[in-house]
Scaffold this active site. Structure first.
Site, short mmCIF file in Angstrom:
data_model
loop_
_atom_site.label_atom_id
_atom_site.label_comp_id
_atom_site.label_asym_id
_atom_site.label_seq_id
_atom_site.Cartn_x
_atom_site.Cartn_y
_atom_site.Cartn_z
N ASP A 13 0.80 -1.23 0.00
CA ASP A 13 0.00 0.00 0.00
C ASP A 13 0.84 1.27 0.00
OD1 ASP A 13 -2.25 -1.65 0.22
OD2 ASP A 13 -2.06 -1.70 2.40
N GLU A 14 1.98 1.23 -0.62
CA GLU A 14 2.85 2.40 -0.62
C GLU A 14 2.44 3.45 -1.64
OE1 GLU A 14 3.94 -0.68 -1.16
OE2 GLU A 14 5.32 -1.26 0.45
N LYS A 16 2.08 2.37 -5.01
CA LYS A 16 2.75 1.87 -6.22
C LYS A 16 1.92 2.12 -7.48
CE LYS A 16 2.91 -2.28 -4.39
NZ LYS A 16 2.52 -2.08 -2.99
N LYS A 18 0.00 4.57 -8.48
CA LYS A 18 0.15 5.89 -9.11
C LYS A 18 1.45 5.99 -9.90
CE LYS A 18 1.01 10.68 -8.13
NZ LYS A 18 0.77 11.89 -7.38
N ASN A 38 -4.61 -10.30 -3.95
CA ASN A 38 -4.36 -9.69 -2.64
C ASN A 38 -3.90 -8.24 -2.83
OD1 ASN A 38 -2.03 -10.76 -3.82
ND2 ASN A 38 -1.11 -11.43 -1.92
N GLY A 40 -4.06 -4.39 -4.25
CA GLY A 40 -5.12 -3.43 -4.56
C GLY A 40 -4.46 -2.14 -5.00
N HIS A 41 -4.46 -1.91 -6.29
CA HIS A 41 -3.79 -0.72 -6.81
C HIS A 41 -4.81 0.24 -7.39
CE1 HIS A 41 0.10 -3.24 -7.33
NE2 HIS A 41 -0.31 -3.12 -6.09
N ARG A 142 3.48 -29.09 -6.04
CA ARG A 142 3.22 -29.63 -7.39
C ARG A 142 1.82 -30.20 -7.52
NH1 ARG A 142 8.47 -32.77 -6.21
NH2 ARG A 142 7.39 -32.49 -4.25
N GLN A 222 2.38 -5.94 -3.37
CA GLN A 222 2.77 -6.05 -1.97
C GLN A 222 4.04 -5.23 -1.69
OE1 GLN A 222 1.94 -9.50 -3.49
NE2 GLN A 222 -0.05 -8.67 -3.02
N THR A 237 3.25 -12.43 3.01
CA THR A 237 2.47 -13.08 1.97
C THR A 237 3.29 -14.30 1.49
OG1 THR A 237 1.15 -12.74 -0.02
CG2 THR A 237 3.32 -11.65 0.03
N THR A 299 -9.68 -5.07 1.79
CA THR A 299 -10.45 -5.58 2.93
C THR A 299 -11.11 -4.47 3.76
OG1 THR A 299 -8.43 -5.59 4.25
CG2 THR A 299 -9.02 -7.66 3.19
N ARG A 303 -5.78 0.75 8.46
CA ARG A 303 -4.37 0.36 8.46
C ARG A 303 -3.69 0.84 9.74
NH1 ARG A 303 -3.95 2.44 2.36
NH2 ARG A 303 -4.79 0.60 1.34
N VAL A 412 2.64 14.56 -3.91
CA VAL A 412 2.08 15.50 -2.94
C VAL A 412 0.55 15.48 -2.90
CG1 VAL A 412 4.09 17.05 -2.88
CG2 VAL A 412 2.34 17.37 -4.65
P1 IMO Z 1 -0.56 -4.12 -2.42
O1 IMO Z 1 -0.10 -4.65 -3.73
C1 IMO Z 1 -1.03 -4.56 1.88
C2 IMO Z 1 -0.87 -8.61 3.56
C3 IMO Z 1 -2.18 -9.05 4.20
C4 IMO Z 1 -1.65 -9.96 5.28
C5 IMO Z 1 -0.48 -10.66 4.59
C6 IMO Z 1 -0.82 -12.01 3.99
O2 IMO Z 1 -1.89 -3.45 -2.42
O3 IMO Z 1 0.50 -3.34 -1.75
P2 IMO Z 1 -2.19 -12.76 1.85
O4 IMO Z 1 -3.64 -12.55 1.48
O5 IMO Z 1 -1.24 -12.19 0.84
O6 IMO Z 1 -1.89 -14.18 2.19
O7 IMO Z 1 -2.00 -11.93 3.22
O8 IMO Z 1 -0.07 -9.78 3.55
N1 IMO Z 1 -0.99 -8.14 2.17
C7 IMO Z 1 -1.01 -6.84 1.81
N2 IMO Z 1 -1.01 -5.72 2.54
N3 IMO Z 1 -1.03 -4.46 0.53
C8 IMO Z 1 -0.98 -5.56 -0.23
O9 IMO Z 1 -0.82 -5.51 -1.57
C9 IMO Z 1 -1.03 -6.84 0.39
N4 IMO Z 1 -1.06 -8.11 -0.04
C10 IMO Z 1 -1.02 -8.89 1.04
O10 IMO Z 1 -2.88 -7.96 4.73
O11 IMO Z 1 -1.14 -9.22 6.36
MG MG Z 2 -3.08 -3.18 -0.70
#
Ligand code: IMO
Ligand code: MG
Length: 427
Positions: A13-14, A16, A18, A38, A40-41, A142, A222, A237, A299, A303, A412
């Site tokens: 969630d940094e 990315k 944008k 998983n 979310g962009h 596998r 992630q 993850t 979700t 945060r 900004v």
């Molecule tokens: P983006 O690409 C933030 C976190 C989940 C959980 C852990 C494992 O938007 O940056 P998972 O469903 O992958 O098995 O969950 O990883 N997590 C993320 N947190 N942004 C994400 O993706 C994430 N993808 C997984 O919240 O703590």
């Molecule tokens: Mg995310």
């Protein structure tokens, strides 16, 4: 440089999306190499906001080929739904290729993810419950179906027939209901028919494109601290978001990753469980959470919030070779009076110079903080570095000194144009 890897430097969630969107406009090809829905962009395109989960961020660009590469785990139903949503928003033509080597994420993976989290109780990971972990487990075991398998219905049937009884045993052991082979097979066949034109050997496609000098953007999902091996295990993850994993997740040679751009927020957030040395709570955290809209896109969970964590960021730079940094959501810090930066980790009063691998040790870590004055001005309309308030520039240069990497992009505000670009030669 003809290729650029974008990597999240924190816990995801940094912002990315944008930055990826900005570079996607300059790319020939945009690649997602790991993870699944998983991610979310959210990206802004021609004034419309798009929330992408699986689709690479170049999907809205007419001349970009988008690839879901070998290391991804893809839920076909959720991919089709996303494609449908894009079409509904008026984007007619999309260019998407799916690797024959990518893993099919099945409904039973989602069931298992949920059952496991529940069974773990207080020890739960806090996953996105999209079945990511179980899908990667089956790949390593596998026992997974791959997208190439969807191209031959007889083979698909045979594979599913072999795999499903094993999966059902597990599901039933958790108290769940077994999946019916015929139902799953029919669903898969329908999905396969829709996706088949996009399924191809992206490995050789990418190799050829790279040799031809095509501009390739690797979009990270992630963040580095969620890496299965180098992150805060087990609160991670099941794939590696590091740029160093790109070759093994795409089939490209090591030398194909020319530049690595790390993306970090001006502060830190994480969702889910796990240690977080620079975490802050209460009103201070809530002010930042509200201003930064820090609620999960996938979700909707609030945060967790913390200050920048220098040892954590330096660790990430050391393991993944980040050469440039983009700092996001800098405008959010206008709402606080003073800003802290975690500069040192100590355990029992002694400084440590490594990232503890185990939770029991990471939980003992205390942070030493540096305090800087904030700027109270709204910086969202600033477009030149020189025009930022002095305290703001001081924050940026302090981080650069502490990390030893230049901050080449500064966001900004969420809008695409609200980015200060200090280096135009990254990609
Ligand atoms: P983006 O690409 C933030 C976190 C989940 C959980 C852990 C494992 O938007 O940056 P998972 O469903 O992958 O098995 O969950 O990883 N997590 C993320 N947190 N942004 C994400 O993706 C994430 N993808 C997984 O919240 O703590
Ligand atoms: Mg995310």
């Amino acid at each position: 440089m003809s290729t650029l890897a974008i990597e999240g430097m924190q816990w995801g969630d940094e912002g990315k999306g944008k930055i990826t969107d900005y570079y996607a406009a300059k790319a020939d090809i945009v690649v997602r190499s790991q993870g699944g829905n998983n991610a979310g962009h959210s990206i802004q395109h021609n004034g419309v906001r798009y929330a992408l989960r699986l689709l690479p961020s170049g999907i809205l660009q007419k001349n970009v080929v988008n690839i879901l590469a070998d290391g991804t785990v893809i839920n076909p139903a959720s991919l089709l739904e996303e494609i449908d949503n894009i079409h509904k928003k008026g984007v007619e033509e999309i260019h998407l290729l799916i690797s024959t080597r990518a893993t099919v994420l099945m409904p039973y993976h989602i069931a298992l993810d949920k059952a496991r989290e529940e069974a773990l109780g207080d020890a739960k990971i806090g996953t996105t419950k999209n079945g990511i972990g179980p899908a990667y487990e089956d790949r390593s075991a596998r026992l997974s179906l791959r997208f190439g398998d969807l191209l031959d219905k007889e083979y698909l049937r045979k594979r599913l027939h072999a795999i499903l009884p094993l999966k059902n045993k597990e599901i039933v052991a958790y108290g769940g209901e077994a999946f019916e082979e015929e139902t799953l097979y029919k669903e898969l066949c329908e999905e396969a028919d829709k996706l088949a034109p996009m399924i191809t050997d992206t490995t050789s496609y990418l190799q050829k494109a790279y040799k031809e000098g095509k501009k390739i953007l690797f979009e990270g999902a992630q963040g580095a601290m969620l890496c299965l091996t180098y992150g805060t295990f087990p609160y991670v993850t099941s794939s590696s978001p590091l740029a160093t994993a790109i070759p093994s997740n795409t089939g490209l040679p090591l030398s194909a990753v020319n530049e690595v751009l790390g993306i970090m927020k001006a502060y830190t957030t994480r969702v889910g469980e796990g240690p977080f040395p620079s975490e802050i709570f209460g009103e201070e955290a809530q002010t930042i959470r509200d201003k930064g809209h820090e609620y999960g896109t996938v979700t909707h969970r609030p945060r967790r919030i913390g200050w920048l964590d220098i040892p954590q960021l330096k660790y990430v730079i050391s393991i993944s070779g980040v050469k440039h940094i983009a700092i996001m959501l800098l405008d959010v810090l206008s709402v606080v009076d003073e800003i802290k930066i975690l500069t040192k980790y100590t355990i029992d009063g002694k400084e440590i110079d490594y990232m503890p691998a185990s939770l029991w040790e990471l939980e003992k870590v205390k942070g030493e903080f540096l305090t800087l004055p904030s700027w109270k001005e709204d910086i969202s309309s600033v477009r030149k570095y020189e025009d930022l308030p002095a305290n703001c520039r001081n924050y940026i240069s302090t981080i650069e000194k502490l990390l030893g990497v230049s901050i080449d992009l500064i966001s900004v505000s969420p809008e695409a144009e609200a980015t200060i670009i200090r280096n135009h030669n990254i990609f």
